[in-house]
Design an enzyme around this catalytic site. Sequence first.
Site, PDB file in Angstrom:
ATOM      1  N   LYS A   1       0.872  -1.182   0.000  1.00  0.00           N
ATOM      2  CA  LYS A   1       0.000   0.000   0.000  1.00  0.00           C
ATOM      3  C   LYS A   1       0.906   1.229   0.000  1.00  0.00           C
ATOM      4  O   LYS A   1       1.482   1.598   1.033  1.00  0.00           O
ATOM      5  CB  LYS A   1      -0.862  -0.049   1.266  1.00  0.00           C
ATOM      6  CG  LYS A   1      -2.118   0.803   1.258  1.00  0.00           C
ATOM      7  CD  LYS A   1      -1.880   2.215   0.978  1.00  0.00           C
ATOM      8  CE  LYS A   1      -2.108   3.206   2.029  1.00  0.00           C
ATOM      9  NZ  LYS A   1      -1.921   4.579   1.526  1.00  0.00           N
TER      10      LYS A   1
ATOM     11  N   GLU B   1       9.460   1.468  10.888  1.00  0.00           N
ATOM     12  CA  GLU B   1      10.536   2.438  10.680  1.00  0.00           C
ATOM     13  C   GLU B   1       9.874   3.805  10.757  1.00  0.00           C
ATOM     14  O   GLU B   1       9.097   4.166   9.875  1.00  0.00           O
ATOM     15  CB  GLU B   1      11.187   2.156   9.314  1.00  0.00           C
ATOM     16  CG  GLU B   1      12.615   2.619   9.243  1.00  0.00           C
ATOM     17  CD  GLU B   1      12.706   4.076   8.881  1.00  0.00           C
ATOM     18  OE1 GLU B   1      12.825   4.900   9.826  1.00  0.00           O
ATOM     19  OE2 GLU B   1      12.633   4.393   7.702  1.00  0.00           O
TER      20      GLU B   1
ATOM     21  N   CYS C   1      13.243  10.895   7.401  1.00  0.00           N
ATOM     22  CA  CYS C   1      13.280  10.404   8.789  1.00  0.00           C
ATOM     23  C   CYS C   1      14.672  10.594   9.381  1.00  0.00           C
ATOM     24  O   CYS C   1      14.826  10.770  10.574  1.00  0.00           O
ATOM     25  CB  CYS C   1      12.845   8.949   8.847  1.00  0.00           C
ATOM     26  SG  CYS C   1      13.742   7.908   7.717  1.00  0.00           S
TER      27      CYS C   1
ATOM     28  N   GLU D   1       9.503  15.959  15.781  1.00  0.00           N
ATOM     29  CA  GLU D   1       9.919  15.850  14.387  1.00  0.00           C
ATOM     30  C   GLU D   1       9.149  16.902  13.585  1.00  0.00           C
ATOM     31  O   GLU D   1       7.923  16.970  13.665  1.00  0.00           O
ATOM     32  CB  GLU D   1       9.597  14.453  13.849  1.00  0.00           C
ATOM     33  CG  GLU D   1      10.074  14.251  12.433  1.00  0.00           C
ATOM     34  CD  GLU D   1       9.864  12.821  11.932  1.00  0.00           C
ATOM     35  OE1 GLU D   1       8.740  12.298  12.089  1.00  0.00           O
ATOM     36  OE2 GLU D   1      10.818  12.247  11.381  1.00  0.00           O
TER      37      GLU D   1
HETATM   38  P1  NDP Z   1       1.644   8.751   7.788  1.00  0.00           P
HETATM   39  O1  NDP Z   1       2.275   7.970   8.848  1.00  0.00           O
HETATM   40  O2  NDP Z   1       0.213   9.139   7.944  1.00  0.00           O
HETATM   41  O3  NDP Z   1       1.762   7.979   6.376  1.00  0.00           O
HETATM   42  C1  NDP Z   1       2.630   6.915   6.103  1.00  0.00           C
HETATM   43  C2  NDP Z   1       1.881   5.783   5.399  1.00  0.00           C
HETATM   44  O4  NDP Z   1       0.864   5.288   6.263  1.00  0.00           O
HETATM   45  C3  NDP Z   1       1.161   6.213   4.123  1.00  0.00           C
HETATM   46  O5  NDP Z   1       1.127   5.148   3.190  1.00  0.00           O
HETATM   47  C4  NDP Z   1      -0.239   6.476   4.623  1.00  0.00           C
HETATM   48  O6  NDP Z   1      -1.195   6.393   3.596  1.00  0.00           O
HETATM   49  C5  NDP Z   1      -0.400   5.345   5.607  1.00  0.00           C
HETATM   50  N1  NDP Z   1      -1.435   5.560   6.612  1.00  0.00           N
HETATM   51  C6  NDP Z   1      -1.897   6.722   7.130  1.00  0.00           C
HETATM   52  N2  NDP Z   1      -2.867   6.468   8.035  1.00  0.00           N
HETATM   53  C7  NDP Z   1      -3.016   5.129   8.083  1.00  0.00           C
HETATM   54  C8  NDP Z   1      -3.869   4.244   8.803  1.00  0.00           C
HETATM   55  N3  NDP Z   1      -4.782   4.684   9.686  1.00  0.00           N
HETATM   56  N4  NDP Z   1      -3.772   2.920   8.578  1.00  0.00           N
HETATM   57  C9  NDP Z   1      -2.872   2.438   7.700  1.00  0.00           C
HETATM   58  N5  NDP Z   1      -2.054   3.217   6.986  1.00  0.00           N
HETATM   59  C10 NDP Z   1      -2.109   4.549   7.176  1.00  0.00           C
HETATM   60  O7  NDP Z   1       2.484  10.034   7.552  1.00  0.00           O
HETATM   61  P2  NDP Z   1       1.962  11.427   6.930  1.00  0.00           P
HETATM   62  O8  NDP Z   1       1.922  11.225   5.486  1.00  0.00           O
HETATM   63  O9  NDP Z   1       0.698  11.899   7.519  1.00  0.00           O
HETATM   64  O10 NDP Z   1       3.103  12.380   7.435  1.00  0.00           O
HETATM   65  C11 NDP Z   1       2.971  12.937   8.739  1.00  0.00           C
HETATM   66  C12 NDP Z   1       4.265  12.923   9.471  1.00  0.00           C
HETATM   67  O11 NDP Z   1       4.781  11.607   9.536  1.00  0.00           O
HETATM   68  C13 NDP Z   1       5.366  13.704   8.809  1.00  0.00           C
HETATM   69  O12 NDP Z   1       5.275  15.053   9.090  1.00  0.00           O
HETATM   70  C14 NDP Z   1       6.574  13.050   9.396  1.00  0.00           C
HETATM   71  O13 NDP Z   1       6.809  13.606  10.660  1.00  0.00           O
HETATM   72  C15 NDP Z   1       6.177  11.608   9.540  1.00  0.00           C
HETATM   73  N6  NDP Z   1       6.653  10.742   8.431  1.00  0.00           N
HETATM   74  C16 NDP Z   1       7.755   9.969   8.643  1.00  0.00           C
HETATM   75  C17 NDP Z   1       8.251   9.199   7.620  1.00  0.00           C
HETATM   76  C18 NDP Z   1       9.479   8.380   7.788  1.00  0.00           C
HETATM   77  O14 NDP Z   1      10.172   8.105   6.817  1.00  0.00           O
HETATM   78  N7  NDP Z   1       9.782   7.909   8.985  1.00  0.00           N
HETATM   79  C19 NDP Z   1       7.643   9.186   6.290  1.00  0.00           C
HETATM   80  C20 NDP Z   1       6.444  10.007   6.184  1.00  0.00           C
HETATM   81  C21 NDP Z   1       6.005  10.741   7.234  1.00  0.00           C
HETATM   82  P3  NDP Z   1      -1.738   7.731   2.898  1.00  0.00           P
HETATM   83  O15 NDP Z   1      -0.552   8.601   2.631  1.00  0.00           O
HETATM   84  O16 NDP Z   1      -2.353   7.223   1.670  1.00  0.00           O
HETATM   85  O17 NDP Z   1      -2.687   8.313   3.880  1.00  0.00           O
END
Ligand code: NDP
Length: 513
Positions: free
Chosen positions: A198, A273, A307, A404
């Site tokens: 996904k 992660e 990250c 973060e």
């Molecule tokens: P999320 O954690 O929401 O998104 C990461 C993944 O999880 C995406 O594929 C997202 O799908 C999916 N997701 C979101 N909600 C759910 C859920 N309830 N159940 C299952 N999957 C879910 O990150 P955000 O995109 O909202 O970013 C917010 C913050 O997260 C950033 O500001 C940053 O701080 C952190 N982040 C950290 C990352 C890392 O590499 N460690 C990467 C990205 C974000 P979809 O996008 O389709 O909603």
Amino acid sequence: MTNQLAVPAASALLSTAEAPKHEAFTGQMYIDGKWIESSDGQRFERRSPAHGHVVSSFPEATPADVEGAIQAAEKAYRHGPWPKLKGVERARVLLAVAQGIKARVEKMALLESLETGKPLTQARGEVSGCVDLWEYAASLARTTSGDAYDTLGEDMLGIVLRQPVGVVGLITPWNFPIWILSQKLPFALAAGCTCIVKPSELTSSTTVMLMEILEEAGVPAGVVNVVTGKGPSVGQPLAEHPAIDMLSFTGSTRVGSMLGGLASKNLKKVALELGGKNPQIVFPDCDWHAMIDAVVFGVYFNAGECCNSGSRVIVHESIAERFAEAVVERARQVPVGDPLHPDSKIGAIVSENQLNDILGNIEKGVAAGARLRLGGKRYDANGLYLEPTIITDATPAMSIARDEIFGPVLVVIPFSDAAQAIDIANDTAYGLSAAVWSRDIDTCLTVARGVDAGTVWVNTFLDGYPELPFGGFKSSGVGRELGKQAVEDYTETKTIQLHIGERKNWWLPRTAA
Ligand code: NDP
């Protein structure tokens, strides 16, 4: 922001002469070896955060579509050839995928750049780098093995097999879409698992394109399935469904810990992660020019949406002001702008929400008494561009020094001695990575041993190799990706005990009958 008056201007925004011309990518889901639309016909679009036009569109998966993908992966695991193939056969397929990526670097990099807002030059490097990840996973497909114990006595031989964990759900974020998928998928495949992927709804193109490559490389139907759509409706079932044996997630700590909780209710294996607030600790005896360059690179690479972003610098108080002036001067020169411009180093922020979150964090830091030294605002132009930002005089207790931010924002905190620097470094919920800058080996090793971090760079920052494990302490995650362990994490061990010769009875002696 009252103390903004003295803030110097960031570099002027780069723009390309014309709007980019390319056709929008029309993706489909890939389930059980077939390209399909959503069962209710709904689709969603992704617009370029830099240019505003539609870049791609995808089916919005329904619960029935997600169920179909899980069933396909389960069938391919229970009855398909993939888990039983020889390591060398799986390795050949993974190597063919690596070649397929190599042949499509330009096409994939353009979509990756347009969907994420990252510079095209950087996206090219990331897509090319994935080739190495798939090749490394291929080598592990042939070399990962169990163990044997010939030390248990004359009548016993112990064998420990490594078998695939089963059906794996992979949820990936928007910041490095194809790279992060390539830290997971080839290793799960090398182990013999089958998968449902996904991608983030913001950046699904390269994941879908990768399925074309997998199909050409000979990955059997059902072994990898892609469902597109929103996190809560499409991703969450991968944590909750009892037919899935393992969940591997990269993204926010908030969503990761929520999904980890759901997955543990049905006793899945979980790999997470998550986020970081990664410190670079700077001592006065460091190589100054290398350090300034690495600080600027560390925080502005991928616009800080990383990250591993080096978002905190903990600098010795005796050089704090000299450091602030030097880093501001260098940061002002970093070219910001159109991701398609060949000189851009910082592109657009991925979404309006993310941009507003970053601005909110900056405002909170300034309100708490930290000093804004550069940037702090959106460029006055179309596109989601933020000025490179530097905030000094932060204290460890301020939220800007702990949370973060995931944007181009550097926070500078002074320290007086090494022990205090380590304490400040460890005073957050996170523990993903850190760096130490000093020419003194004792200082470097003391700090490297003392900080809570899965990776510590010494006199460098953000280097990475497939051979080296990657992951976090504390709230930065669970498990490790890459390294030899990468494939092992997608396996279960099975102990086989082989008795040799006549077995002594427990109670009655052996009789002729
Ligand atoms: P999320 O954690 O929401 O998104 C990461 C993944 O999880 C995406 O594929 C997202 O799908 C999916 N997701 C979101 N909600 C759910 C859920 N309830 N159940 C299952 N999957 C879910 O990150 P955000 O995109 O909202 O970013 C917010 C913050 O997260 C950033 O500001 C940053 O701080 C952190 N982040 C950290 C990352 C890392 O590499 N460690 C990467 C990205 C974000 P979809 O996008 O389709 O909603």
